[in-house]
Scaffold this motif. Sequence first.
Motif, PDB file in Angstrom:
ATOM      1  N   PHE A 424       0.805  -1.219   0.000  1.00 40.77           N
ATOM      2  CA  PHE A 424       0.000   0.000   0.000  1.00 40.77           C
ATOM      3  C   PHE A 424       0.842   1.275   0.000  1.00 40.77           C
ATOM      4  CE2 PHE A 424      -2.402  -3.421   1.941  1.00 40.77           C
ATOM      5  CZ  PHE A 424      -3.569  -3.389   1.204  1.00 40.77           C
ATOM      6  N   ILE A 425       2.104   1.179   0.421  1.00 41.21           N
ATOM      7  CA  ILE A 425       2.951   2.387   0.447  1.00 41.21           C
ATOM      8  C   ILE A 425       4.094   2.312  -0.548  1.00 41.21           C
ATOM      9  CG2 ILE A 425       2.415   2.755   2.892  1.00 41.21           C
ATOM     10  CD1 ILE A 425       5.352   1.912   3.478  1.00 41.21           C
ATOM     11  N   GLY A 426       4.322   1.131  -1.135  1.00 39.73           N
ATOM     12  CA  GLY A 426       5.482   0.963  -2.005  1.00 39.73           C
ATOM     13  C   GLY A 426       6.746   0.836  -1.186  1.00 39.73           C
ATOM     14  N   LYS A 427       7.861   1.315  -1.728  1.00 35.04           N
ATOM     15  CA  LYS A 427       9.123   1.183  -1.009  1.00 35.04           C
ATOM     16  C   LYS A 427       9.219   2.228   0.099  1.00 35.04           C
ATOM     17  CE  LYS A 427      11.634   4.009  -4.384  1.00 35.04           C
ATOM     18  NZ  LYS A 427      12.744   4.029  -5.354  1.00 35.04           N
ATOM     19  N   GLY A 428       9.989   1.896   1.113  1.00 33.37           N
ATOM     20  CA  GLY A 428      10.178   2.813   2.233  1.00 33.37           C
ATOM     21  C   GLY A 428      10.148   2.087   3.558  1.00 33.37           C
ATOM     22  N   GLU A 443      13.195  -1.607   9.320  1.00 34.69           N
ATOM     23  CA  GLU A 443      12.677  -2.653   8.447  1.00 34.69           C
ATOM     24  C   GLU A 443      11.945  -2.000   7.290  1.00 34.69           C
ATOM     25  OE1 GLU A 443      13.364  -5.714   8.930  1.00 34.69           O
ATOM     26  OE2 GLU A 443      13.998  -5.780  11.023  1.00 34.69           O
ATOM     27  N   SER A 444      12.333  -2.355   6.061  1.00 33.16           N
ATOM     28  CA  SER A 444      11.703  -1.739   4.896  1.00 33.16           C
ATOM     29  C   SER A 444      11.754  -2.686   3.715  1.00 33.16           C
ATOM     30  CB  SER A 444      12.404  -0.426   4.550  1.00 33.16           C
ATOM     31  OG  SER A 444      13.745  -0.673   4.162  1.00 33.16           O
ATOM     32  N   GLU A 445      11.027  -2.330   2.672  1.00 34.47           N
ATOM     33  CA  GLU A 445      11.053  -3.050   1.409  1.00 34.47           C
ATOM     34  C   GLU A 445      11.576  -2.084   0.358  1.00 34.47           C
ATOM     35  OE1 GLU A 445      10.057  -6.378   0.434  1.00 34.47           O
ATOM     36  OE2 GLU A 445      10.466  -6.578   2.574  1.00 34.47           O
ATOM     37  N   ALA A 446      12.865  -2.168   0.065  1.00 34.99           N
ATOM     38  CA  ALA A 446      13.520  -1.181  -0.799  1.00 34.99           C
ATOM     39  C   ALA A 446      13.032  -1.228  -2.243  1.00 34.99           C
ATOM     40  CB  ALA A 446      15.036  -1.389  -0.756  1.00 34.99           C
ATOM     41  N   GLN A 447      12.624  -2.402  -2.720  1.00 35.48           N
ATOM     42  CA  GLN A 447      12.237  -2.540  -4.130  1.00 35.48           C
ATOM     43  C   GLN A 447      10.732  -2.721  -4.317  1.00 35.48           C
ATOM     44  OE1 GLN A 447      14.680  -2.093  -6.299  1.00 35.48           O
ATOM     45  NE2 GLN A 447      16.122  -1.978  -4.581  1.00 35.48           N
ATOM     46  N   ALA A 448       9.958  -2.477  -3.293  1.00 39.44           N
ATOM     47  CA  ALA A 448       8.525  -2.762  -3.359  1.00 39.44           C
ATOM     48  C   ALA A 448       7.789  -1.786  -4.266  1.00 39.44           C
ATOM     49  CB  ALA A 448       7.921  -2.716  -1.958  1.00 39.44           C
TER      50      ALA A 448
END
Length: 734
Positions: A424-428, A443-448
């Motif tokens: 829902f927010i993409g990367k970050g 904790e993040s998803e860099a390539q999301a």
Amino acid sequence: MKKKSFVFLLSLGLALTSFAAVPEAPALLKPLPQQAQAAIMSAQILTRHHYKAEPLDDAMSEKIFDRYLKSLDPEKLFFLQSDVDQFAAARSKMDDAIGTQDLATPFAMFNLYQKRAQERMLYARELLDGSFDFSEKESYRFSREKEPWIKTEREIRDLWRQRVKNDWLRLKLAGSSDKVIKTTLTKRYDNSLSRMNKLKSEDVFQLFMNAYAMSVEPHTNYLGPRASEAFDISMRLSLVGIGAVLQERDELITIRELVPGGPAARSGKLKVGDRIVGVGQGADATPIDVVGWRLDDAVDLIRGKKDTVVVLNILPANAGPDGKPQVLSLVRNKISMEQQSAKKSILEIKQAATTRRIGVITLPTFYQDFEARARGDKEFKSVTRDVARLLAELKKDKVDGVMIDLRDNGGGSLAEAVELTSLFIGKGPVVQQRNSSGDVRVESEAQATASWEGPLGVLINRGSASASEIFAAAIQDYGRGIIVGEASFGKGTVQTMVNLDKMDRTPKLTNADKPKFGELKMTVAQFFRVNGGTTQLRGVSPDIGLASFSDSESFGESSFDNALPWVQIKPANYQVLGDMKELLPLLQIRHEHRIAKDRDYQLLLEDIKDFEVQRKVKLVSLNETERRAERDARSLKTKEREAARLADKGKGDKKTGKAEAAAAKLAAQDDGLQANERSLADELAAEKARKDTRDVLLDEAAHILGDAVDLLQSNLKLADQVAPGLARKIRSPQ
């Protein structure tokens, strides 16, 4: 907290209800050697590696003693003050019991509890041969947690006389005859006696070890080998078995539900209500009689390796206890617990001349099959994968907004919380973790890439905890969606599982040796929001509040006496996606205007007020005239409500109206029975009635999200303030 009826999918939990005509004294339970080893290993880990590591000393010993005593007799119905005094010297020696690997004292405390419990139940049975005077002005105090220990045998017998009198009166008011009442209560008290006889050393040890673990911190627990396996099943949402939900009823293992697609359902030879009376391993096996067994013991026999054969002796639902069992062979298979997976639905919300379609995704837990993912299985079970699929389906359904329902979602995988948020927010960054050394990790998803960029709402309640709070907090901090409901649980800590068997250095005889030490679920870090705050203790506060039955004094992080405090750290480096401050006041006005005209919502508020009054009452009258007057008043109120509700319903809504009337009737009446004393058919009918009734809070949450869509579509300036580009996305459904 809600009372729960424990039902098991061939794996979870511990059911101990059965019937014993002539109960015997329970055997004295003794600690096993491996339990003493597990205790000392647990202590070594907790005192060194816990986020809030505390020494195992006399101070901790007193906490353990008090918590263990409370877990044995929380309402002070069994022990006398003299019993408690008998073990007073042990208050400062619980640490020694663990450190010296001598668990004799905690087991002695439990054995005395069993002895006293049997004495109380036998006395309760004796009372059934007498009579009660219901014309007396007398009351029974049913909530005794904060009362002092009873000092004399005469006083505790009088308390139990009142307790049995109340049990009898409830059944009498429900219309049962004296003969039926005596039979019902005799069976009930015998069931309690039988439960005690079925307890094992592992039950005592787990109770004691949890008294220790939870004295360190509320979310630290010890799980014995069986509980550990149950936890693993709850995370991967699968097991190997026959695909049946089982329940113990009157000494018999009863089928409560068949899982679609499972071996039991596919056989066509089993139905709800059938009883399993024997279990055998292999096609040529002679089944072992399991009548009177603990449910979890029987489940151990029914479960097994995939593609192996289990032979069952089945007593059909319509057969009497002396009926001839039928023999059935089934091949075990992997069973997916789909009823606990993410689910979607679409609510159509009428607003003026417009109908909004709100997609609802309900998440019971943040699950993930860790083992399957670790071995590279591309189809591993994951809540994020399931939600991504559901979002794709909702896009095709052209919904106007998506509501994520996290009510009573107690959490689960931290990784899943991070990955789900990224949909829902993409990367970050999503959440920050701080360990016991003070080191902070983001904790993040860099390539999301976001899967849904349209209007979003999150529905939470007091039961939304841990991973649910991580998700809701991130959505709120990013300004990505509207949080609706009530303040969440307030659990801001991270746990890890420590397998004690892997710490054991004793040589294994074979690779097939069964686990014997269990696991620790131990708090190792505290998580923080990306804005630097934490959900610990305070939870996530909703943007728009809804009605709530919750009591913060008895449920939630703030109810624990040793919860970690609320603290704050530096914010993470994140980019806000939206700003709701101009939108929320408008939503609040519409919400208040709507619920003022919603009869069901107003009735809910009325129920909450009544509940809050009743919650403070700790006494119940034992006078029949007074109790009948109370019952009649409740019944009249229910009838008046249903008449008004049905008058409000259109002719095309008769099905919903009937379901709500049935649910209201069930809620209002008191049949005096406990869960397993009702017929299975009645139990399932009541469950269906509750499911079919209107979900007032979900409906209102969907209306709030629909209001947001309406306001943003009609006001481009407001839409730009909330989130640049959002108006375009709303007008072009994803």
